[in-house]
Write a protein that holds these residues in place. Structure first.
Motif, mmCIF file in Angstrom:
data_model
loop_
_atom_site.group_PDB
_atom_site.id
_atom_site.type_symbol
_atom_site.label_atom_id
_atom_site.label_comp_id
_atom_site.label_asym_id
_atom_site.label_seq_id
_atom_site.Cartn_x
_atom_site.Cartn_y
_atom_site.Cartn_z
ATOM 1 N N SER A 1 -10.173 -25.799 -26.101
ATOM 2 C CA SER A 1 -11.571 -25.736 -25.675
ATOM 3 C C SER A 1 -11.799 -24.572 -24.702
ATOM 4 C CB SER A 1 -12.005 -27.051 -25.038
ATOM 5 O OG SER A 1 -11.233 -27.320 -23.894
ATOM 6 N N ASN A 2 -10.865 -24.329 -23.798
ATOM 7 C CA ASN A 2 -11.011 -23.196 -22.880
ATOM 8 C C ASN A 2 -10.898 -21.868 -23.614
ATOM 9 O OD1 ASN A 2 -11.437 -24.732 -20.635
ATOM 10 N ND2 ASN A 2 -9.329 -24.641 -19.906
ATOM 11 N N THR A 3 -10.001 -21.784 -24.581
ATOM 12 C CA THR A 3 -9.849 -20.555 -25.353
ATOM 13 C C THR A 3 -11.119 -20.254 -26.130
ATOM 14 O OG1 THR A 3 -7.491 -20.965 -25.586
ATOM 15 C CG2 THR A 3 -8.476 -19.407 -27.126
ATOM 16 N N ARG B 1 -13.857 -17.156 -25.786
ATOM 17 C CA ARG B 1 -14.167 -16.282 -26.924
ATOM 18 C C ARG B 1 -15.641 -16.319 -27.294
ATOM 19 N NH1 ARG B 1 -8.980 -17.874 -30.591
ATOM 20 N NH2 ARG B 1 -7.483 -16.584 -29.496
ATOM 21 N N SER B 2 -16.317 -17.433 -27.002
ATOM 22 C CA SER B 2 -17.720 -17.565 -27.398
ATOM 23 C C SER B 2 -18.638 -16.671 -26.575
ATOM 24 C CB SER B 2 -18.168 -19.015 -27.270
ATOM 25 O OG SER B 2 -18.255 -19.370 -25.910
ATOM 26 N N GLN B 3 -18.137 -16.074 -25.508
ATOM 27 C CA GLN B 3 -18.964 -15.212 -24.672
ATOM 28 C C GLN B 3 -19.185 -13.835 -25.288
ATOM 29 O OE1 GLN B 3 -20.577 -16.532 -22.081
ATOM 30 N NE2 GLN B 3 -19.559 -18.385 -22.789
ATOM 31 N N TRP B 4 -18.412 -13.484 -26.325
ATOM 32 C CA TRP B 4 -18.607 -12.200 -27.003
ATOM 33 C C TRP B 4 -19.849 -12.300 -27.859
ATOM 34 C CZ3 TRP B 4 -15.801 -7.928 -26.059
ATOM 35 C CH2 TRP B 4 -14.597 -8.102 -25.361
ATOM 36 N N LYS B 5 -20.805 -11.402 -27.652
ATOM 37 C CA LYS B 5 -22.056 -11.459 -28.396
ATOM 38 C C LYS B 5 -22.359 -10.084 -28.991
ATOM 39 C CE LYS B 5 -24.047 -15.013 -25.466
ATOM 40 N NZ LYS B 5 -22.900 -15.212 -24.607
ATOM 41 N N ALA B 6 -22.948 -10.101 -30.153
ATOM 42 C CA ALA B 6 -23.387 -8.853 -30.777
ATOM 43 C C ALA B 6 -24.718 -8.447 -30.144
ATOM 44 C CB ALA B 6 -23.557 -9.035 -32.273
#
Length: 67
Positions: free
Chosen positions: A11-13, A17-22
């Motif tokens: 969940s932390n990983t 990773r979900s913070q990368w946005k196009a």
């Protein structure tokens, strides 16, 4: 090389990773010869003749490269 001291949970990983946005590119609207043209700022554009044949690349009104 940095090595983590403890295992990182799934969940932390995934949260990290979900913070990368196009990001959508910012386009500049210009009117050339009665046509509205959208282009990327600070990029050389290809100048074409009336038949559509690329002639050279232009930036800020100056020729910068041959095509």
């Amino acid at each position: 090389m940095a090595v983590p001291k403890r295992k990182m949970s799934r969940s932390n990983t995934r949260a990290r990773r979900s913070q990368w946005k196009a990001v959508a590119p910012k386009l500049v609207k210009t009117i050339e010869g009665g046509k509205t043209v959208y282009s990327l700022p600070h990029r050389a554009k290809v100048v074409e003749d009336s038949a559509g044949t690329p002639l050279y690349m232009e930036y800020k009104g100056r020729k910068v490269a041959d095509v």
